[in-house]
Write an enzyme that holds these catalytic residues in place. Structure first.
Site, PDB file in Angstrom:
ATOM      1  CB  ALA A  14      -0.922  -0.017   1.217  1.00  0.00           C
ATOM      2  CB  VAL A  46       0.561 -13.066   2.208  1.00  0.00           C
ATOM      3  CG1 VAL A  46       1.120 -14.401   2.606  1.00  0.00           C
ATOM      4  CG2 VAL A  46      -0.126 -12.380   3.354  1.00  0.00           C
ATOM      5  CB  ALA A  49      -4.084 -13.716  -6.631  1.00  0.00           C
ATOM      6  CE  LYS A  77      -6.790 -14.244 -10.307  1.00  0.00           C
ATOM      7  NZ  LYS A  77      -6.901 -13.587  -9.002  1.00  0.00           N
ATOM      8  N   PRO A  95     -13.968 -16.122 -14.631  1.00  0.00           N
ATOM      9  CG  PRO A  95     -14.950 -16.212 -16.769  1.00  0.00           C
ATOM     10  CD  PRO A  95     -15.239 -16.461 -15.298  1.00  0.00           C
ATOM     11  CB  THR A 335     -10.835  -7.712  -3.469  1.00  0.00           C
ATOM     12  OG1 THR A 335     -11.026  -8.527  -2.310  1.00  0.00           O
ATOM     13  CG2 THR A 335     -11.753  -8.153  -4.572  1.00  0.00           C
TER      14      THR A 335
HETATM   15  C1  LIG Z   1      -3.511 -14.172   4.371  1.00  0.00           C
HETATM   16  C2  LIG Z   1      -3.509 -13.027   3.413  1.00  0.00           C
HETATM   17  C3  LIG Z   1      -3.485 -13.273   2.047  1.00  0.00           C
HETATM   18  C4  LIG Z   1      -3.508 -12.215   1.146  1.00  0.00           C
HETATM   19  N1  LIG Z   1      -3.533 -12.472  -0.196  1.00  0.00           N
HETATM   20  C5  LIG Z   1      -3.721 -11.441  -1.050  1.00  0.00           C
HETATM   21  C6  LIG Z   1      -3.853 -11.657  -2.439  1.00  0.00           C
HETATM   22  O1  LIG Z   1      -3.693 -12.778  -2.951  1.00  0.00           O
HETATM   23  N2  LIG Z   1      -4.117 -10.589  -3.224  1.00  0.00           N
HETATM   24  C7  LIG Z   1      -4.261  -9.328  -2.722  1.00  0.00           C
HETATM   25  O2  LIG Z   1      -4.567  -8.393  -3.468  1.00  0.00           O
HETATM   26  N3  LIG Z   1      -4.053  -9.098  -1.418  1.00  0.00           N
HETATM   27  C8  LIG Z   1      -3.814 -10.107  -0.576  1.00  0.00           C
HETATM   28  N4  LIG Z   1      -3.642  -9.858   0.747  1.00  0.00           N
HETATM   29  C9  LIG Z   1      -3.599  -8.480   1.231  1.00  0.00           C
HETATM   30  C10 LIG Z   1      -2.256  -7.855   0.963  1.00  0.00           C
HETATM   31  O3  LIG Z   1      -1.234  -8.577   1.573  1.00  0.00           O
HETATM   32  C11 LIG Z   1      -2.257  -6.429   1.504  1.00  0.00           C
HETATM   33  O4  LIG Z   1      -3.396  -5.757   1.088  1.00  0.00           O
HETATM   34  C12 LIG Z   1      -1.070  -5.673   0.981  1.00  0.00           C
HETATM   35  O5  LIG Z   1       0.123  -6.366   1.163  1.00  0.00           O
HETATM   36  C13 LIG Z   1      -0.965  -4.330   1.629  1.00  0.00           C
HETATM   37  O6  LIG Z   1      -0.458  -4.377   2.894  1.00  0.00           O
HETATM   38  P1  LIG Z   1      -0.125  -3.008   3.587  1.00  0.00           P
HETATM   39  O7  LIG Z   1       0.904  -2.304   2.797  1.00  0.00           O
HETATM   40  O8  LIG Z   1      -1.394  -2.283   3.882  1.00  0.00           O
HETATM   41  O9  LIG Z   1       0.451  -3.472   5.011  1.00  0.00           O
HETATM   42  P2  LIG Z   1       1.845  -4.147   5.398  1.00  0.00           P
HETATM   43  O10 LIG Z   1       2.378  -5.018   4.358  1.00  0.00           O
HETATM   44  O11 LIG Z   1       1.624  -4.723   6.757  1.00  0.00           O
HETATM   45  O12 LIG Z   1       2.833  -2.915   5.527  1.00  0.00           O
HETATM   46  C14 LIG Z   1       2.811  -2.067   6.650  1.00  0.00           C
HETATM   47  C15 LIG Z   1       4.019  -1.163   6.623  1.00  0.00           C
HETATM   48  O13 LIG Z   1       3.908  -0.249   7.705  1.00  0.00           O
HETATM   49  C16 LIG Z   1       5.155  -0.223   8.379  1.00  0.00           C
HETATM   50  N5  LIG Z   1       4.902   0.145   9.772  1.00  0.00           N
HETATM   51  C17 LIG Z   1       3.997  -0.366  10.632  1.00  0.00           C
HETATM   52  N6  LIG Z   1       4.093   0.227  11.828  1.00  0.00           N
HETATM   53  C18 LIG Z   1       5.088   1.138  11.720  1.00  0.00           C
HETATM   54  C19 LIG Z   1       5.680   2.058  12.615  1.00  0.00           C
HETATM   55  N7  LIG Z   1       5.300   2.147  13.873  1.00  0.00           N
HETATM   56  N8  LIG Z   1       6.669   2.827  12.165  1.00  0.00           N
HETATM   57  C20 LIG Z   1       7.109   2.756  10.886  1.00  0.00           C
HETATM   58  N9  LIG Z   1       6.596   1.895   9.987  1.00  0.00           N
HETATM   59  C21 LIG Z   1       5.601   1.098  10.410  1.00  0.00           C
HETATM   60  C22 LIG Z   1       5.717  -1.627   8.225  1.00  0.00           C
HETATM   61  O14 LIG Z   1       7.090  -1.655   8.466  1.00  0.00           O
HETATM   62  C23 LIG Z   1       5.352  -1.881   6.773  1.00  0.00           C
HETATM   63  O15 LIG Z   1       6.323  -1.285   5.939  1.00  0.00           O
HETATM   64  C24 LIG Z   1      -3.552 -10.897   1.643  1.00  0.00           C
HETATM   65  C25 LIG Z   1      -3.524 -10.644   3.013  1.00  0.00           C
HETATM   66  C26 LIG Z   1      -3.505 -11.704   3.897  1.00  0.00           C
HETATM   67  C27 LIG Z   1      -3.488 -11.398   5.376  1.00  0.00           C
END
Ligand SMILES: Cc1cc2nc3c(=O)[nH]c(=O)nc-3n(C[C@H](O)[C@H](O)[C@H](O)COP(=O)(O)OP(=O)(O)OC[C@H]3O[C@@H](n4cnc5c(N)ncnc54)[C@H](O)[C@@H]3O)c2cc1C
Length: 484
Positions: A14, A46, A49, A77, A95, A335
């Site tokens: 994100a 993780v 997809a 895909k 699909p 999603t």
């Molecule tokens: C089991 C599972 C399967 C998934 N499979 C899919 C999939 O197939 N397809 C899909 O689209 N999505 C999937 N997702 C979702 C996907 O992983 C997330 O939407 C995506 O990775 C975004 O994560 P994020 O960046 O919001 O959070 P994170 O990856 O958790 O990143 C958080 C960031 O914030 C930083 N941070 C946190 N606290 C602090 C702090 N105090 N100070 C400084 N930095 C901090 C961390 O270091 C990290 O850099 C899945 C999720 C799960 C749980």
């Protein structure tokens, strides 16, 4: 422009998607974009997809597909295969395409329903399904289907980091331990790092993951929980080596209290088990996942807990939450990364350029709530409309009371095959049709115009044309430029 400094907190998928998109949009302006992340905390690890909209995100940023696939170990895909969902022994594919063509002005699915039993399977009328079943892929070149990617989200974030840094984004390493709020406006002024240093900004993008560092921990926006409709609350992920051909699709296999995913990348296969801890122990969940692995694991199990739902407000004051900090819906229809993309798009559309107008936040919150709700309803459909009787989990899902928005939509389809249409929302008519029919939701009545003379012949010709086109496609590995 009032906003001169943006701080993105978090460097997961994100954070780097947001930083890259902001850097692209504001290239050549004086806007300063900083991203702070903590290597010690790390990312969720993780996320593999996607759905086709990601192609638009990449294209807007000017990303070259071949370069992106090589950098992320990505694959193509064509859809998602659902195994054992409607009934044990079933398999259907959702699909990214319409099924068949209208005949005599009557929608194709109505013609098919009128010929059910003699016209073959619904999926015979989908080119991407026929191709995916054979492990084939070809770019549609504006043709009758769309496609998405499967990739390593960690590598994608790395790729976007390089993209963003090249375009002026400053990365700061450090753990945010405190935030400074303006007592009068409630707006955020700065964050403080563990080192004691403060970083000030005008706009904060909270991409801190499940913890919702600013949106929840500092601003206490509150969470709307949906586990009564989507009871899975845990996941275990384990990658393994590749074995056999690389399928151009994601697979979701229903299990006794959840489901297992299989996502093939170029260098490995991602596997996971999403399950309801109220119905299944963690050890048993791991055993089920290990039994499902197609090859040897290459890492230790990664265990995750989540609460399905979303923040009550995702934009509060001058903080916008994007990614896991804004909410979580299980990855059954891939999603999450898409919802990140939608949120970034809305932020860019509503980007405050004059005085802070509360309407911007209101509109962002309204539209994101709608996106989340509509994905939620689509997911519930998979759990609710099934005929499995092998566990309490599935019986509970079948008996649960649906949200009104889904109950209304489902009843309209059940009556005579009408798919309620809307402008906003990720999944449109073909997606709902794939899942309704795949899960054995058959309308009581069909369009009275369906089934005229010549329809059977037209359908047979359509089916044959699709089969021939699928047979002519190259294998997926060849399309990726990999050795077969
Ligand atoms: C089991 C599972 C399967 C998934 N499979 C899919 C999939 O197939 N397809 C899909 O689209 N999505 C999937 N997702 C979702 C996907 O992983 C997330 O939407 C995506 O990775 C975004 O994560 P994020 O960046 O919001 O959070 P994170 O990856 O958790 O990143 C958080 C960031 O914030 C930083 N941070 C946190 N606290 C602090 C702090 N105090 N100070 C400084 N930095 C901090 C961390 O270091 C990290 O850099 C899945 C999720 C799960 C749980």
């Amino acid at each position: 422009m009032l906003i001169g400094r943006i701080l993105v907190v978090g460097g997961g998928t994100a954070g780097w998607m947001a930083a890259a998109a902001l850097a692209h949009k504001f290239a050549g302006t004086a806007l300063a974009i900083t991203l702070v992340e903590s290597a010690e905390i790390g990312t969720v690890g993780v996320g593999e997809a996607t759905i086709p909209h990601i192609r638009h995100f990449n294209a807007t940023l000017g990303i070259d597909e071949a370069e992106f696939l090589a950098a992320t170990m990505g694959t193509y895909k064509l859809g998602i295969e659902f195994v054992d969902w409607g009934r044990i022994g079933d398999s259907y594919i959702h699909p990214f395409a319409e099924f068949g063509d209208a005949i005599d002005g009557v929608p194709f699915h109505q013609q098919w329903l009128a010929q059910m039993g003699t016209a073959g399977a619904f999926e015979d009328y989908s080119l991407p399904i026929q191709a995916a079943r054979q492990g084939r892929f070809r770019h549609p070149e504006g043709g009758p289907y769309n496609y998405a990617y499967q990739f390593d989200a960690g590598l994608y974030a790395k790729y976007l980091r390089s993209y963003a840094e090249t375009r002026g984004v400053t990365r700061r390493e450090g753990k945010v331990v405190d935030v400074a709020l303006d007592g009068e406006s409630g707006f955020l002024r700065a964050v403080t790092l563990e080192s004691g240093e403060t970083i000030e900004a005008d706009l904060f993008v909270d991409c801190s993951g499940f913890r919702g560092l600013i949106i929840e921990q500092a601003l206490g926006t509150g969470y709307e929980e949906w586990s009564h409709w989507l009871p899975c609350d845990r996941a275990i992920a384990i990658p393994c080596t590749n074995s056999g051909p690389i399928a151009p699709l994601t697979r979701a296999t229903a299990k006794q209290a959840g489901w297992c995913w299989r996502i093939p990348l170029q260098h490995r296969t991602g596997n996971g088990h999403v399950y309801a801890s109220g119905c299944l122990g963690d050890d048993e969940a791991l055993e089920i996942l290990l039994a499902e692995l197609p090859a040897a694991p290459i890492a230790a199990p990664n265990r995750l807990r989540f609460v399905t739902g979303k923040r009550k407000r995702q934009w509060v004051g001058n903080t916008v939450a994007i990614g896991l900090s804004s909410g979580f819906l299980e990855p059954l229809e891939s999603t999450s990364i898409h919802l990140i993309q939608v949120a970034i798009g809305r932020l860019l559309d509503l980007f405050p350029t004059g005085a802070w107008d509360p309407l911007d936040a209101e509109e962002f919150n309204r539209s994101m709530a709608l996106e989340y709700t509509r994905v939620r309803d689509f997911l519930i459909l998979h759990y609710h409309c099934q005929q499995r009787d092998d566990s309490e989990f599935w019986r509970h899902c079948r008996a649960m009371t649906l949200p009104d928005s889904l109950a209304y939509k489902l009843e309209l389809f059940r009556e005579r095959g009408v798919v309620v249409q809307y402008r906003e929302g990720t999944f449109q008519e073909p997606s709902w049709l794939a899942v309704y029919l795949g899960q054995h939701v058959i309308p009581r009545h069909v369009d009275p115009r369906a089934g005229g003379e010549g329809v059977a012949a037209a359908m047979a010709a359509m089916r044959a044309g699709i089969a021939a086109a699928a047979d002519a496609m190259p294998m997926h590995e060849a399309a990726l430029g990999m050795p077969a």
